[in-house]
Design a protein around this motif. Structure first.
Motif, short mmCIF file in Angstrom:
data_model
loop_
_atom_site.label_atom_id
_atom_site.label_comp_id
_atom_site.label_asym_id
_atom_site.label_seq_id
_atom_site.Cartn_x
_atom_site.Cartn_y
_atom_site.Cartn_z
N VAL A 192 27.32 -46.94 -11.59
CA VAL A 192 27.25 -47.07 -13.05
C VAL A 192 26.75 -45.77 -13.67
N ILE A 193 25.72 -45.19 -13.08
CA ILE A 193 25.16 -43.94 -13.60
C ILE A 193 26.20 -42.82 -13.50
N GLU A 194 26.89 -42.71 -12.37
CA GLU A 194 27.94 -41.69 -12.24
C GLU A 194 29.01 -41.87 -13.31
N GLY A 195 29.44 -43.11 -13.54
CA GLY A 195 30.42 -43.37 -14.59
C GLY A 195 29.89 -43.00 -15.96
N ASN A 196 28.62 -43.31 -16.22
CA ASN A 196 28.00 -42.94 -17.49
C ASN A 196 28.03 -41.42 -17.69
N ILE A 197 27.69 -40.68 -16.67
CA ILE A 197 27.65 -39.22 -16.77
C ILE A 197 29.06 -38.67 -17.04
N LEU A 198 30.05 -39.16 -16.32
CA LEU A 198 31.42 -38.69 -16.52
C LEU A 198 31.93 -39.05 -17.92
N HIS A 199 31.70 -40.28 -18.35
CA HIS A 199 32.16 -40.71 -19.67
C HIS A 199 31.49 -39.90 -20.77
N ALA A 200 30.19 -39.74 -20.69
CA ALA A 200 29.46 -39.01 -21.72
C ALA A 200 29.81 -37.51 -21.71
N THR A 201 30.09 -36.96 -20.53
CA THR A 201 30.53 -35.56 -20.46
C THR A 201 31.87 -35.40 -21.17
N SER A 202 32.77 -36.35 -20.96
CA SER A 202 34.06 -36.33 -21.64
C SER A 202 33.87 -36.37 -23.15
N ARG A 203 33.01 -37.26 -23.62
CA ARG A 203 32.75 -37.36 -25.07
C ARG A 203 32.11 -36.09 -25.60
N ALA A 204 31.18 -35.51 -24.84
CA ALA A 204 30.45 -34.33 -25.31
C ALA A 204 31.34 -33.09 -25.38
N LEU A 205 32.31 -32.98 -24.49
CA LEU A 205 33.11 -31.75 -24.41
C LEU A 205 34.51 -31.84 -25.00
N PHE A 206 35.10 -33.03 -25.03
CA PHE A 206 36.52 -33.10 -25.37
C PHE A 206 36.89 -34.08 -26.47
N GLU A 207 36.31 -35.24 -26.48
CA GLU A 207 36.82 -36.34 -27.29
C GLU A 207 36.47 -36.17 -28.77
N GLU A 208 37.52 -36.22 -29.61
CA GLU A 208 37.33 -36.11 -31.04
C GLU A 208 38.53 -36.75 -31.74
N VAL A 209 38.26 -37.71 -32.58
CA VAL A 209 39.33 -38.30 -33.38
C VAL A 209 39.62 -37.36 -34.54
N ARG A 210 40.87 -36.97 -34.67
CA ARG A 210 41.27 -36.04 -35.74
C ARG A 210 42.12 -36.77 -36.77
N PHE A 211 42.04 -36.28 -37.99
CA PHE A 211 42.75 -36.87 -39.11
C PHE A 211 43.49 -35.78 -39.87
#
Length: 193
Positions: A90-109
Motif C-alpha cells: 500500500v505504501i509503495e502504491g501511495n508513493i508511486l501514485h503521489a509521485t505521478s500527481r506531483a510531477l505529471f498529472e494536471e487537468v488542462r482546460f
C-alpha cells in the motif's frame, strides 16, 4: 518518525546542494553547475493519527527539466500493524501514485472544455520515471489500535520532491505538477536573477 526515516536513509549533514557541489548556495553568485543535479528533501505529514516521514533523493536534469525521484525512504507509523506485507505494498502504491500527481498529472482546460482527455494529454508516471528503490520502515505499536494506512503516505510526497529540487538547484518550485516545463522556466528565471 523523522529520525527513523533519516537513520534508514543514512542522512548525514552536509552543505545545501548535492555532494558534487562543494559550495553551499549562500551568495547569489553560487549557482549549481552541470547538467545532472542531485538533491534530497524531507517532509512529514499526519493523517488523523497516522504519521509519515519521507525522504526523496532526486536527480534534476537542467537541460530537459526532468525530475527523477530515484530513491524514497518512508517511515510509517499507523499504530498496530496487522499485515506488514500488504502495508508495504500500500505504501509503495501511495508513493508511486503521489509521485505521478506531483510531477505529471494536471487537468488542462481551454475556454470551452477540459482538454486533458486521454493519456497523451493527461500524462502519468511511466516506468522510466519510477524510483529505483522505495525503502520502508514500519513502526509498529502492538498495544494500540490500527490507525489506517490507505492514503497517509501520499501527503508528504510533493513537498519532499520540491525540497529535494531546492537542495539540488537552489530553485523553489511552488506549483504542482513540478513538470519539466516549469523546471526549465525556473532555471531560465534564475539565470536572469
Amino acid at each position: 518518525m523523522i529520525e527513523a526515516a533519516a537513520k534508514q536513509a543514512q542522512w548525514a549533514s552536509r552543505p545545501a546542494g548535492s555532494a558534487k557541489q562543494a559550495q553551499p548556495r549562500l551568495a547569489a553568485a553560487a549557482k549549481p553547475a552541470g547538467e545532472l543535479l542531485t538533491g534530497r528533501g524531507i517532509a512529514f505529514a499526519r493523517r488523523k493519527n497516522t504519521r509519515v516521514a519521507v525522504i526523496a533523493e532526486v536527480q534534476v536534469n537542467r537541460r530537459t527539466g526532468r525530475i527523477w525521484p530515484r530513491r524514497w525512504t518512508v517511515a510509517h507509523d499507523c499504530g498496530l500493524i496487522v499485515n506488514p506485507d500488504n502495508l508495504r505494498r500500500v505504501i509503495e502504491g501511495n508513493i508511486l501514485h503521489a509521485t505521478s500527481r506531483a510531477l505529471f498529472e494536471e487537468v488542462r482546460f481551454d475556454e470551452h472544455t477540459v482538454t486533458s482527455v486521454d493519456w497523451m494529454s493527461y500524462p502519468i508516471l511511466e516506468m522510466r520515471d519510477a524510483p529505483e528503490k522505495i525503502d520502508i520502515v514500519l513502526i509498529d505499536h502492538p498495544d494500540e489500535l490500527p490507525l489506517g494506512a490507505g492514503e497517509p503516505a501520499t501527503r508528504p510526497v510533493a513537498a519532499a520532491i520540491a525540497n529535494a529540487v531546492f537542495d539540488a538547484t537552489g530553485i523553489r518550485l511552488r506549483q504542482a505538477p513540478l513538470s519539466a516545463e516549469r523546471v526549465k522556466a525556473a532555471f531560465l528565471q534564475s539565470a536572469g536573477d
